[in-house]
Scaffold this active site. Structure first.
Site, PDB file in Angstrom:
ATOM      1  N   LYS A   1      43.560 -27.206 -26.046  1.00 23.74           N
ATOM      2  CA  LYS A   1      43.383 -28.449 -25.278  1.00 23.74           C
ATOM      3  C   LYS A   1      42.091 -29.165 -25.653  1.00 23.74           C
ATOM      4  CE  LYS A   1      46.631 -26.395 -23.088  1.00 23.74           C
ATOM      5  NZ  LYS A   1      47.881 -26.592 -22.473  1.00 23.74           N
TER       6      LYS A   1
ATOM      7  N   TRP B   1      49.578 -19.597 -14.306  1.00 22.28           N
ATOM      8  CA  TRP B   1      50.336 -19.990 -15.501  1.00 22.28           C
ATOM      9  C   TRP B   1      51.415 -18.924 -15.693  1.00 22.28           C
ATOM     10  CZ3 TRP B   1      49.007 -18.180 -20.956  1.00 22.28           C
ATOM     11  CH2 TRP B   1      49.749 -18.872 -21.914  1.00 22.28           C
TER      12      TRP B   1
ATOM     13  N   ASP C   1      40.348 -16.202 -18.199  1.00 19.51           N
ATOM     14  CA  ASP C   1      41.158 -16.995 -19.103  1.00 19.51           C
ATOM     15  C   ASP C   1      40.562 -18.400 -19.077  1.00 19.51           C
ATOM     16  OD1 ASP C   1      43.020 -18.225 -20.633  1.00 19.51           O
ATOM     17  OD2 ASP C   1      44.721 -17.905 -19.284  1.00 19.51           O
TER      18      ASP C   1
HETATM   19  N1  PMP Z   1      45.972 -19.929 -20.173  1.00 23.25           N
HETATM   20  C1  PMP Z   1      46.277 -20.966 -19.411  1.00 23.25           C
HETATM   21  C2  PMP Z   1      45.872 -20.944 -17.975  1.00 23.25           C
HETATM   22  C3  PMP Z   1      46.956 -22.054 -19.944  1.00 23.25           C
HETATM   23  O1  PMP Z   1      47.245 -23.089 -19.157  1.00 23.25           O
HETATM   24  C4  PMP Z   1      47.311 -22.044 -21.311  1.00 23.25           C
HETATM   25  C5  PMP Z   1      48.029 -23.196 -21.917  1.00 23.25           C
HETATM   26  N2  PMP Z   1      49.057 -23.740 -21.231  1.00 23.25           N
HETATM   27  C6  PMP Z   1      46.956 -20.928 -22.065  1.00 23.25           C
HETATM   28  C7  PMP Z   1      46.292 -19.895 -21.464  1.00 23.25           C
HETATM   29  C8  PMP Z   1      47.256 -20.738 -23.492  1.00 23.25           C
HETATM   30  O2  PMP Z   1      47.430 -21.774 -24.305  1.00 23.25           O
HETATM   31  P1  PMP Z   1      47.333 -21.595 -25.869  1.00 23.25           P
HETATM   32  O3  PMP Z   1      47.964 -20.294 -26.225  1.00 23.25           O
HETATM   33  O4  PMP Z   1      48.082 -22.756 -26.399  1.00 23.25           O
HETATM   34  O5  PMP Z   1      45.881 -21.609 -26.203  1.00 23.25           O
END
Ligand code: PMP
Length: 425
Positions: free
Chosen positions: A272, A155, A236
């Site tokens: 998500k 990411w 993560d």
């Molecule tokens: N880590 C990964 C691998 C992700 O794909 C995402 C969202 N695209 C996030 C972290 C963080 O998303 P958020 O801050 O919206 O929780």
């Protein structure tokens, strides 16, 4: 007297506006526009396209089979229950205790001995991004000479996060372009060759952008080798439940590391799996040696958060704690996560079948072998450009298809376009 005063003040005003004009023009002269975010740029281009056929498979947010954003029923119900009931005062610096408690159970297990022994330092964070950033800052403050090993690819924001925390980055092999799967041997070599005691960033499940996860046996080997080398695994976990439809199953990687006795860190997000994208609700946890260490670590995490945002927002945390703290709402949530994951898995099958029916000369089995929100299609940037130009299909140029944007209505059109731009390659 009044006239004199007026004269003086107008002179001062005149001077200060001249000074003001000069400084206004010079303060930010050296500031250049920041490069566009590759993902958000896709959405902008999609919105500007007037074509009725346009399809957006760029953005990582779930859509229903009509292509519409979804608010889960469990969330609607929780919002009704909390409406008007509570004040809106500040949460403690570490966030909602109840939300954090429930969130730890999801990652570490309902009956985790680490939770019982109070060995986990955990704070509410600004979703997954905020959790990663807080950890990166913590790493820099208490391990100032350390580096972070990040998979290739990852990411894109991971790079920004650790860069802005001033932690040097190294990479490790992950994706194998030929097989469109995991480059396991190269990954293991990188783990072995990294200096002892390095930090490793691991996607707990539904790797973004590739959709390629290690198998259970591979996770065991990775865990073993990371232990041998004394590395620190940081997970993560942005998609728990979204990969398989079952949050327990998606936490398997973490559970393996826990069994093996690692000290770990985890970033969790409800963007998500509860559809709470804009609520910014998540959690950072660090498993410590004992309760005393956990208290110290938590106090330092709070100390890091204080000058950035003082305390995290209350509404999303209340939604999560209401859902997870109530058995009926929790089982409704589990059903709804499964519906989302199953729809995505179904669309993988449909996209692959459509491509095969069209007689595509290429193999598309990776579409169904990969898991989670994304399919790393293997299309080149030039092929993606053709999809956009000729078919009004929008996605990032690395060939990543957000399966959440694929629907019964557009899968045939998408497959046909992909076949047209790839068949001669
Ligand atoms: N880590 C990964 C691998 C992700 O794909 C995402 C969202 N695209 C996030 C972290 C963080 O998303 P958020 O801050 O919206 O929780």
């Amino acid at each position: 007297m009044a006239a004199v005063r007026a004269g003086v003040s107008s002179r001062i005003l005149g001077q200060s506006s001249a000074l003001g004009a000069r400084s206004m023009s010079s303060w930010w002269r050296s500031v250049e526009p920041a490069p566009k975010d590759p993902i958000l740029g896709v959405t902008e281009a999609f919105l500007a396209d007037p074509s009725p056929d346009k399809v957006n498979v760029g953005v990582g947010a779930y859509r229903d089979d009509n292509g519409k954003p979804v608010v889960l029923e469990c969330v609607r119900e929780a919002e009704q229950r909390i409406a008007g009931n509570l004040n809106m005062e500040y949460l403690p610096m570490g966030g909602s205790v109840k939300m954090v408690e429930e969130t730890l159970k999801l990652a570490y297990g309902e009956d985790s001995k680490f939770i019982k022994d109070k060995r986990i330092a955990a704070v509410q964070a600004l979703s997954g991004t905020g959790a990663c950033r807080l950890f990166a800052d913590f790493q820099k403050r208490f391990r100032p000479d350390s580096q972070i090993y990040i998979p290739v690819p990852t990411w894109a924001n991971h790079h920004n996060i650790w860069r802005d925390a001033h932690v040097p980055q190294r990479t490790y092999h992950y994706y194998h372009p030929e097989s469109k799967g995991l480059d396991f041997a190269a990954l293991m070599d990188d783990v072995k060759n990294a200096p002892n005691g390095s930090f490793f960033l691991l996607h707990a499940c539904a790797h973004n952008p590739t959709g390629v996860d290690p198998s259970e046996d591979q996770w065991r080997e990775i865990s073993y080798q990371i232990k041998v080398k004394g590395h620190f695994p940081f997970f993560d976990m942005a998609y728990q439940g979204f990969a398989s439809g079952d949050p327990e199953r998606d936490a398997k990687s973490i559970r393996i590391f826990l069994e093996d006795g690692h000290a770990i860190g985890i970033a969790q997000s409800y963007a998500k799996n509860m559809g709470l994208y804009g609520q910014r609700v998540g959690c950072l946890s660090v498993l410590c040696e004992d309760e005393k260490q956990a208290i110290a670590v938590k106090s330092q995490l709070q100390q890091l958060a204080r000058p950035m945002y003082s305390n995290p927002p209350v509404h999303g945390a209340l939604i999560v704690s209401t859902i997870l703290g109530n058995p009926d709402l929790k089982s409704l949530w589990l059903k709804e996560v499964k519906v989302m994951a199953d729809r995505i898995i179904g669309m993988r099958t449909a996209l692959r079948e459509n491509l095969e029916k069209l007689g595509s000369p290429l193999s598309w089995k990776h579409i169904t072998e990969q898991i989670g929100m994304f399919c790393y299609s293997g299309m080149t940037p030039e092929q993606v450009d053709r999809l956009t130009k000729e078919y009004h299909i929008y996605m990032t140029r690395n060939g990543r298809i957000s399966m959440a944007g694929v629907t019964t209505g557009n899968v045939g059109y998408l497959a046909n376009a992909i076949n047209e731009v790839t068949k001669s390659s």
